[in-house]
Design a protein around this motif. Sequence first.
Motif, PDB file in Angstrom:
ATOM      1  N   VAL A 162       4.696   5.270   7.168  1.00  0.00           N
ATOM      2  CA  VAL A 162       5.880   4.565   6.577  1.00  0.00           C
ATOM      3  C   VAL A 162       6.388   5.637   5.670  1.00  0.00           C
ATOM      4  O   VAL A 162       5.767   6.219   5.253  1.00  0.00           O
ATOM      5  N   ASP A 163       7.847   5.417   5.894  1.00  0.00           N
ATOM      6  CA  ASP A 163       8.523   6.213   4.886  1.00  0.00           C
ATOM      7  C   ASP A 163       9.172   5.338   3.864  1.00  0.00           C
ATOM      8  O   ASP A 163       9.657   4.271   4.145  1.00  0.00           O
ATOM      9  N   VAL A 164       9.050   5.654   2.633  1.00  0.00           N
ATOM     10  CA  VAL A 164       9.580   5.128   1.344  1.00  0.00           C
ATOM     11  C   VAL A 164      10.261   5.762   0.610  1.00  0.00           C
ATOM     12  O   VAL A 164      10.442   6.870   0.251  1.00  0.00           O
ATOM     13  N   TRP A 165      11.490   5.053   0.172  1.00  0.00           N
ATOM     14  CA  TRP A 165      12.446   5.743  -0.897  1.00  0.00           C
ATOM     15  C   TRP A 165      13.159   4.557  -1.688  1.00  0.00           C
ATOM     16  O   TRP A 165      12.816   3.418  -1.494  1.00  0.00           O
ATOM     17  N   ILE A 166      13.922   5.080  -2.765  1.00  0.00           N
ATOM     18  CA  ILE A 166      14.416   4.280  -3.395  1.00  0.00           C
ATOM     19  C   ILE A 166      15.918   3.987  -2.986  1.00  0.00           C
ATOM     20  O   ILE A 166      16.768   4.815  -2.762  1.00  0.00           O
ATOM     21  N   SER A 167      16.188   2.759  -2.786  1.00  0.00           N
ATOM     22  CA  SER A 167      17.717   2.351  -2.278  1.00  0.00           C
ATOM     23  C   SER A 167      18.772   2.118  -3.213  1.00  0.00           C
ATOM     24  O   SER A 167      19.890   1.809  -3.149  1.00  0.00           O
ATOM     25  N   ALA A 168      18.313   1.464  -4.377  1.00  0.00           N
ATOM     26  CA  ALA A 168      19.102   0.930  -5.549  1.00  0.00           C
ATOM     27  C   ALA A 168      18.195   1.023  -6.976  1.00  0.00           C
ATOM     28  O   ALA A 168      17.153   0.773  -6.814  1.00  0.00           O
ATOM     29  N   VAL A 169      19.241   1.528  -7.801  1.00  0.00           N
ATOM     30  CA  VAL A 169      18.691   1.688  -9.409  1.00  0.00           C
ATOM     31  C   VAL A 169      19.765   0.955 -10.028  1.00  0.00           C
ATOM     32  O   VAL A 169      20.744   1.294  -9.828  1.00  0.00           O
ATOM     33  N   LYS A 170      19.054  -0.334 -10.860  1.00  0.00           N
ATOM     34  CA  LYS A 170      20.149  -1.031 -11.766  1.00  0.00           C
ATOM     35  C   LYS A 170      19.423  -0.913 -12.974  1.00  0.00           C
ATOM     36  O   LYS A 170      18.330  -0.207 -13.226  1.00  0.00           O
ATOM     37  N   GLY A 171      20.048  -1.698 -14.032  1.00  0.00           N
ATOM     38  CA  GLY A 171      19.781  -1.709 -15.522  1.00  0.00           C
ATOM     39  C   GLY A 171      18.160  -1.676 -15.626  1.00  0.00           C
ATOM     40  O   GLY A 171      17.381  -1.206 -16.435  1.00  0.00           O
ATOM     41  N   ALA A 172      17.513  -2.780 -14.982  1.00  0.00           N
ATOM     42  CA  ALA A 172      16.139  -3.355 -15.154  1.00  0.00           C
ATOM     43  C   ALA A 172      15.446  -3.376 -14.043  1.00  0.00           C
ATOM     44  O   ALA A 172      14.285  -4.235 -13.851  1.00  0.00           O
ATOM     45  N   GLU A 183       0.716  -1.224   0.159  1.00  0.00           N
ATOM     46  CA  GLU A 183       0.058   0.170   0.071  1.00  0.00           C
ATOM     47  C   GLU A 183       0.896   1.332   0.070  1.00  0.00           C
ATOM     48  O   GLU A 183       0.548   2.127  -0.584  1.00  0.00           O
ATOM     49  N   ALA A 184       1.844   1.230   0.994  1.00  0.00           N
ATOM     50  CA  ALA A 184       2.923   2.443   0.723  1.00  0.00           C
ATOM     51  C   ALA A 184       3.513   2.479  -0.582  1.00  0.00           C
ATOM     52  O   ALA A 184       3.689   3.539  -1.080  1.00  0.00           O
ATOM     53  N   ARG A 185       3.902   1.459  -1.186  1.00  0.00           N
ATOM     54  CA  ARG A 185       4.661   1.493  -2.629  1.00  0.00           C
ATOM     55  C   ARG A 185       3.475   2.153  -3.492  1.00  0.00           C
ATOM     56  O   ARG A 185       4.012   3.275  -4.339  1.00  0.00           O
ATOM     57  N   VAL A 186       2.500   1.636  -3.403  1.00  0.00           N
ATOM     58  CA  VAL A 186       1.349   2.376  -4.646  1.00  0.00           C
ATOM     59  C   VAL A 186       0.909   3.710  -4.127  1.00  0.00           C
ATOM     60  O   VAL A 186       1.009   4.675  -4.961  1.00  0.00           O
ATOM     61  N   HIS A 187       0.667   4.192  -2.913  1.00  0.00           N
ATOM     62  CA  HIS A 187       0.702   5.595  -2.176  1.00  0.00           C
ATOM     63  C   HIS A 187       1.841   6.491  -3.159  1.00  0.00           C
ATOM     64  O   HIS A 187       1.654   7.631  -3.323  1.00  0.00           O
ATOM     65  N   ALA A 188       3.047   5.768  -2.804  1.00  0.00           N
ATOM     66  CA  ALA A 188       4.112   6.625  -3.241  1.00  0.00           C
ATOM     67  C   ALA A 188       4.360   6.794  -4.766  1.00  0.00           C
ATOM     68  O   ALA A 188       4.605   7.831  -5.251  1.00  0.00           O
ATOM     69  N   PHE A 189       4.368   5.635  -5.323  1.00  0.00           N
ATOM     70  CA  PHE A 189       5.042   5.639  -6.713  1.00  0.00           C
ATOM     71  C   PHE A 189       3.837   5.196  -7.777  1.00  0.00           C
ATOM     72  O   PHE A 189       4.038   4.972  -8.995  1.00  0.00           O
ATOM     73  N   GLY A 190       2.508   5.035  -7.153  1.00  0.00           N
ATOM     74  CA  GLY A 190       1.341   4.778  -8.165  1.00  0.00           C
ATOM     75  C   GLY A 190       1.105   3.312  -8.338  1.00  0.00           C
ATOM     76  O   GLY A 190       2.031   2.442  -8.292  1.00  0.00           O
ATOM     77  N   PRO A 191      -0.201   2.932  -8.876  1.00  0.00           N
ATOM     78  CA  PRO A 191      -0.526   1.531  -8.943  1.00  0.00           C
ATOM     79  C   PRO A 191       0.240   1.085 -10.495  1.00  0.00           C
ATOM     80  O   PRO A 191       0.499   2.156 -11.125  1.00  0.00           O
ATOM     81  N   PRO A 192       0.360   0.001 -10.339  1.00  0.00           N
ATOM     82  CA  PRO A 192       0.863  -0.630 -11.792  1.00  0.00           C
ATOM     83  C   PRO A 192       0.036  -0.125 -12.996  1.00  0.00           C
ATOM     84  O   PRO A 192      -1.186  -0.036 -12.952  1.00  0.00           O
ATOM     85  N   GLY A 193       0.501   0.490 -14.018  1.00  0.00           N
ATOM     86  CA  GLY A 193       0.091   1.108 -15.070  1.00  0.00           C
ATOM     87  C   GLY A 193      -1.138  -0.036 -15.773  1.00  0.00           C
ATOM     88  O   GLY A 193      -0.955  -1.021 -15.874  1.00  0.00           O
ATOM     89  N   GLY A 194      -2.282   0.793 -16.097  1.00  0.00           N
ATOM     90  CA  GLY A 194      -3.477  -0.002 -16.529  1.00  0.00           C
ATOM     91  C   GLY A 194      -4.105  -0.757 -15.703  1.00  0.00           C
ATOM     92  O   GLY A 194      -4.937  -1.638 -15.887  1.00  0.00           O
ATOM     93  N   THR A 195      -3.937  -0.461 -14.507  1.00  0.00           N
ATOM     94  CA  THR A 195      -4.813  -1.369 -13.460  1.00  0.00           C
ATOM     95  C   THR A 195      -5.625  -0.386 -12.586  1.00  0.00           C
ATOM     96  O   THR A 195      -5.230   0.711 -12.358  1.00  0.00           O
ATOM     97  N   GLY A 196      -6.821  -0.638 -12.182  1.00  0.00           N
ATOM     98  CA  GLY A 196      -7.573   0.054 -11.308  1.00  0.00           C
ATOM     99  C   GLY A 196      -8.291   1.198 -11.988  1.00  0.00           C
ATOM    100  O   GLY A 196      -8.046   1.182 -13.410  1.00  0.00           O
ATOM    101  N   GLY A 197      -8.996   2.108 -11.498  1.00  0.00           N
ATOM    102  CA  GLY A 197      -9.913   3.118 -11.927  1.00  0.00           C
ATOM    103  C   GLY A 197      -9.010   4.470 -11.756  1.00  0.00           C
ATOM    104  O   GLY A 197      -8.117   4.496 -10.770  1.00  0.00           O
TER     105      GLY A 197
END
Length: 156
Positions: A91-101, A36-50
């Motif tokens: 809940v605190d959320v952030w990105i801790s690693a970014v890789k190629g994919a 839920e925190a991930r979706v709140h922070a970064f959005g639901p996966p594209g094309g899902t939900g309303g």
Amino acid sequence: MSSNSSVIHCSVGMRWGDMDAYGHVNNVEIVRILEEARVHAFGPPGGTGGPGLQPAVPLFSDVPPGTRSLVVEHRVRYVAELTYRNIPADVDVWISAVKGASLTLAYVIHDPVTGQACVRAETTLAFVDGATGALQRLTATQREMAAAHKGASVFA
């Protein structure tokens, strides 16, 4: 980590049914709170939900049609009990690693009354073409959005 400007602060409701016989939020429900925190922070996966509220950063909701964001791994460390309360957990959320994919998101779940850190966790996600199953590399736009919210791992 919560004083860092890269952190997105979320409030995620705890449900009565999330509580186990010991009076704290069950470990399975902790992973739901992370989702839920991930979706709140970064959005639901594209094309899902309303349609709904715009996320703080549209990293997952702003993907090409047919793109799926899939969980590759969860890592969870319980550092204190999260006692059920009829108010949302912080809940605190952030990105801790970014890789190629792939991206790794870091979280800290705090008791909403005491402020004590109860859970430290990370989730690694990858973008996949829904039709072919092929892994998709992060775009320049995704990397730019991620860079603005980059911080340290909770397990470093």
